[in-house]
Design a protein around this motif. Structure first.
Motif, PDB file in Angstrom:
ATOM      1  N   THR A 241      39.718  19.315   7.915  1.00 23.09           N
ATOM      2  CA  THR A 241      41.151  19.172   8.192  1.00 23.09           C
ATOM      3  C   THR A 241      41.853  20.506   8.367  1.00 23.09           C
ATOM      4  N   GLU A 242      41.194  21.613   8.068  1.00 23.04           N
ATOM      5  CA  GLU A 242      41.769  22.924   8.347  1.00 23.04           C
ATOM      6  C   GLU A 242      40.920  23.591   9.421  1.00 23.04           C
ATOM      7  N   ASN A 243      41.290  23.333  10.654  1.00 26.91           N
ATOM      8  CA  ASN A 243      40.684  24.020  11.799  1.00 26.91           C
ATOM      9  C   ASN A 243      39.341  23.454  12.246  1.00 26.91           C
ATOM     10  N   LEU A 244      39.061  22.192  11.922  1.00 30.32           N
ATOM     11  CA  LEU A 244      37.882  21.505  12.470  1.00 30.32           C
ATOM     12  C   LEU A 244      36.595  22.278  12.209  1.00 30.32           C
ATOM     13  N   ASP A 245      36.412  22.744  10.977  1.00 20.41           N
ATOM     14  CA  ASP A 245      35.296  23.639  10.662  1.00 20.41           C
ATOM     15  C   ASP A 245      34.022  22.836  10.422  1.00 20.41           C
ATOM     16  N   THR A 246      33.417  22.349  11.494  1.00 21.65           N
ATOM     17  CA  THR A 246      32.181  21.579  11.369  1.00 21.65           C
ATOM     18  C   THR A 246      31.016  22.447  10.919  1.00 21.65           C
ATOM     19  N   ALA A 247      31.039  23.733  11.251  1.00 24.45           N
ATOM     20  CA  ALA A 247      29.949  24.618  10.818  1.00 24.45           C
ATOM     21  C   ALA A 247      29.869  24.675   9.299  1.00 24.45           C
ATOM     22  N   ALA A 248      31.017  24.716   8.625  1.00 18.52           N
ATOM     23  CA  ALA A 248      31.031  24.734   7.158  1.00 18.52           C
ATOM     24  C   ALA A 248      30.476  23.435   6.593  1.00 18.52           C
ATOM     25  N   VAL A 249      30.758  22.316   7.240  1.00 24.41           N
ATOM     26  CA  VAL A 249      30.243  21.029   6.769  1.00 24.41           C
ATOM     27  C   VAL A 249      28.728  20.969   6.938  1.00 24.41           C
ATOM     28  N   LEU A 250      28.217  21.476   8.034  1.00 32.95           N
ATOM     29  CA  LEU A 250      26.766  21.519   8.213  1.00 32.95           C
ATOM     30  C   LEU A 250      26.103  22.390   7.151  1.00 32.95           C
ATOM     31  N   ASP A 251      26.742  23.486   6.788  1.00 36.44           N
ATOM     32  CA  ASP A 251      26.213  24.333   5.712  1.00 36.44           C
ATOM     33  C   ASP A 251      26.195  23.579   4.389  1.00 36.44           C
ATOM     34  N   LEU A 252      27.235  22.791   4.110  1.00 33.05           N
ATOM     35  CA  LEU A 252      27.281  22.004   2.876  1.00 33.05           C
ATOM     36  C   LEU A 252      26.139  20.985   2.846  1.00 33.05           C
ATOM     37  N   LEU A 253      25.872  20.349   3.972  1.00 30.48           N
ATOM     38  CA  LEU A 253      24.793  19.366   4.017  1.00 30.48           C
ATOM     39  C   LEU A 253      23.430  20.039   3.836  1.00 30.48           C
ATOM     40  N   THR A 254      23.256  21.203   4.439  1.00 36.26           N
ATOM     41  CA  THR A 254      22.001  21.930   4.279  1.00 36.26           C
ATOM     42  C   THR A 254      21.758  22.278   2.813  1.00 36.26           C
ATOM     43  N   ALA A 255      22.808  22.745   2.138  1.00 39.14           N
ATOM     44  CA  ALA A 255      22.686  23.104   0.719  1.00 39.14           C
ATOM     45  C   ALA A 255      22.458  21.875  -0.154  1.00 39.14           C
ATOM     46  N   LEU A 256      23.018  20.738   0.248  1.00 38.85           N
ATOM     47  CA  LEU A 256      22.901  19.515  -0.547  1.00 38.85           C
ATOM     48  C   LEU A 256      21.456  19.045  -0.667  1.00 38.85           C
ATOM     49  N   ILE A 257      20.667  19.277   0.352  1.00 39.04           N
ATOM     50  CA  ILE A 257      19.296  18.775   0.373  1.00 39.04           C
ATOM     51  C   ILE A 257      18.493  19.269  -0.829  1.00 39.04           C
ATOM     52  N   ASP A 258      18.719  20.487  -1.241  1.00 42.58           N
ATOM     53  CA  ASP A 258      17.920  21.092  -2.307  1.00 42.58           C
ATOM     54  C   ASP A 258      18.615  21.088  -3.666  1.00 42.58           C
ATOM     55  N   ARG A 259      19.723  20.362  -3.795  1.00 46.75           N
ATOM     56  CA  ARG A 259      20.413  20.325  -5.089  1.00 46.75           C
ATOM     57  C   ARG A 259      19.771  19.277  -5.994  1.00 46.75           C
ATOM     58  N   PRO A 260      19.107  19.690  -7.067  1.00 48.82           N
ATOM     59  CA  PRO A 260      18.415  18.724  -7.928  1.00 48.82           C
ATOM     60  C   PRO A 260      19.376  17.844  -8.725  1.00 48.82           C
ATOM     61  N   ASP A 261      20.652  18.265  -8.824  1.00 45.02           N
ATOM     62  CA  ASP A 261      21.604  17.494  -9.623  1.00 45.02           C
ATOM     63  C   ASP A 261      22.224  16.340  -8.846  1.00 45.02           C
ATOM     64  N   ILE A 262      21.920  16.226  -7.567  1.00 46.35           N
ATOM     65  CA  ILE A 262      22.476  15.148  -6.751  1.00 46.35           C
ATOM     66  C   ILE A 262      21.387  14.114  -6.487  1.00 46.35           C
ATOM     67  N   PRO A 263      21.564  12.876  -6.933  1.00 49.85           N
ATOM     68  CA  PRO A 263      20.518  11.856  -6.723  1.00 49.85           C
ATOM     69  C   PRO A 263      20.392  11.487  -5.253  1.00 49.85           C
ATOM     70  N   PRO A 264      19.225  10.950  -4.863  1.00 51.62           N
ATOM     71  CA  PRO A 264      19.004  10.606  -3.446  1.00 51.62           C
ATOM     72  C   PRO A 264      20.054   9.663  -2.875  1.00 51.62           C
ATOM     73  N   GLY A 265      20.496   8.690  -3.680  1.00 57.16           N
ATOM     74  CA  GLY A 265      21.499   7.739  -3.185  1.00 57.16           C
ATOM     75  C   GLY A 265      22.817   8.411  -2.841  1.00 57.16           C
ATOM     76  N   ALA A 266      23.186   9.443  -3.602  1.00 58.51           N
ATOM     77  CA  ALA A 266      24.416  10.173  -3.311  1.00 58.51           C
ATOM     78  C   ALA A 266      24.247  11.055  -2.085  1.00 58.51           C
ATOM     79  N   ARG A 267      23.043  11.597  -1.903  1.00 65.57           N
ATOM     80  CA  ARG A 267      22.795  12.390  -0.703  1.00 65.57           C
ATOM     81  C   ARG A 267      22.913  11.511   0.540  1.00 65.57           C
ATOM     82  N   PHE A 268      22.347  10.305   0.447  1.00 64.40           N
ATOM     83  CA  PHE A 268      22.446   9.395   1.585  1.00 64.40           C
ATOM     84  C   PHE A 268      23.903   9.097   1.914  1.00 64.40           C
TER      85      PHE A 268
END
Length: 288
Positions: A241-268
């Protein structure tokens, strides 16, 4: 509420102005040049790209302008806004109209409400809140209403040097299965205001990323659903919502993959929810 940097002033502006819940968006294509690029199409039976006709003048810069308009509309709708989008372009021949429709389909770009050769405000039902256009484009014969979003130029490496041009313009790389949404991912991964040259290695990496993410989403879908982590949702919405920063969202998703504290269902749930804006068909492989 969306906050967009107006390239004329460099200031963030709320769009649409409160309390209105209707966003009027005008997307201006750069001039079409029949001496430059061909267009991109897809074989709906095989899922591969094919040449849909040369000489249409539709190239990667046009794709990016269309994509930014699509992302703007998707983010607005995700935030509860009604969106009216008018595509402004020069007079189109039937061949160019068909090529444009095919390009929007294969890149997951929602079709505009209307196409207007000039002065789209009548089709919009009022002055545009946002105008998406190329740098130096006055748009609408010089009308200056609405926040201006300038979209950086996109080029490809020469075809004799790089495979990226072949896939973008319709000839798949024989070494891999072409995926038009890899082009979308690649464009979303860079700030939309900055110029970009697409290379074969970058496009190949985008294809690998898409395959990997779709496989992981299909695997996570077999686990019990869990809520999207509040911090991820807040940060992703702030970026979008601040400047359509899709690159930042892609970075968040990339980092999410390796976060052990996030269960698979939440990643989905996170990937599936944000794909409503990204438009990468990340749930395509579920059940396969």
């Amino acid at each position: 509420m969306l906050r967009i940097t107006d390239t004329r002033t460099g200031h963030l502006v709320d769009v649409p102005a409160a309390p209105r819940r209707l966003l009027r968006s005008s997307v201006h294509l750069p001039p079409l040049d029949t001496d430059t690029d061909t267009d991109t199409g897809t074989d709906t039976d095989t899922g591969t790209t094919e040449d849909t006709g040369s000489g249409t003048g539709i190239g990667p810069w046009h794709l990016r302008v269309l994509l930014v308009g699509d992302v703007l509309a998707r983010i607005a709708e995700l935030n509860g806004l009604q969106v009216v989008t008018v595509l402004t372009t020069g007079e189109l021949t039937p061949d160019r109209t068909g090529a444009l429709d095919r390009i929007m389909a294969v890149l997951g770009i929602h079709p505009p409400t209307a196409v207007a050769p000039r002065r789209p405000d009548a089709a919009l039902g009022g002055p545009a809140d946002v105008r998406v256009l190329a740098p130096g484009d006055d748009g609408d014969d010089g009308l200056a209403t609405g926040v201006r979003i300038e979209v950086g130029r996109v080029d490809t490496a020469p075809p004799e040097q790089d495979a990226s041009t072949r896939e973008l313009l319709g000839a798949p790389d024989p070494s891999d299965t072409a995926d038009p949404l890899a082009v979308r991912l690649l464009l979303l991964g860079h700030p939309h205001t900055e110029p970009l040259t697409i290379t074969g290695p970058a496009l190949a990496e985008a294809r690998r990323t898409l395959r990997g993410w779709r496989g992981q989403v299909a695997d996570w879908a077999r686990h019990p659903s869990k809520p999207i982590p509040a911090d991820l949702l807040r940060r992703s919405y702030a970026a979008l919502t601040e400047n359509l920063d899709t690159a930042a969202v892609l970075d968040l998703l990339t980092a999410l993959i390796d976060r052990p504290d996030i269960p698979p269902g939440a990643r989905f749930e996170t990937f599936a929810h944000l794909d409503r804006v990204l438009g990468l068909d990340l749930a395509r492989d579920i059940g396969h």
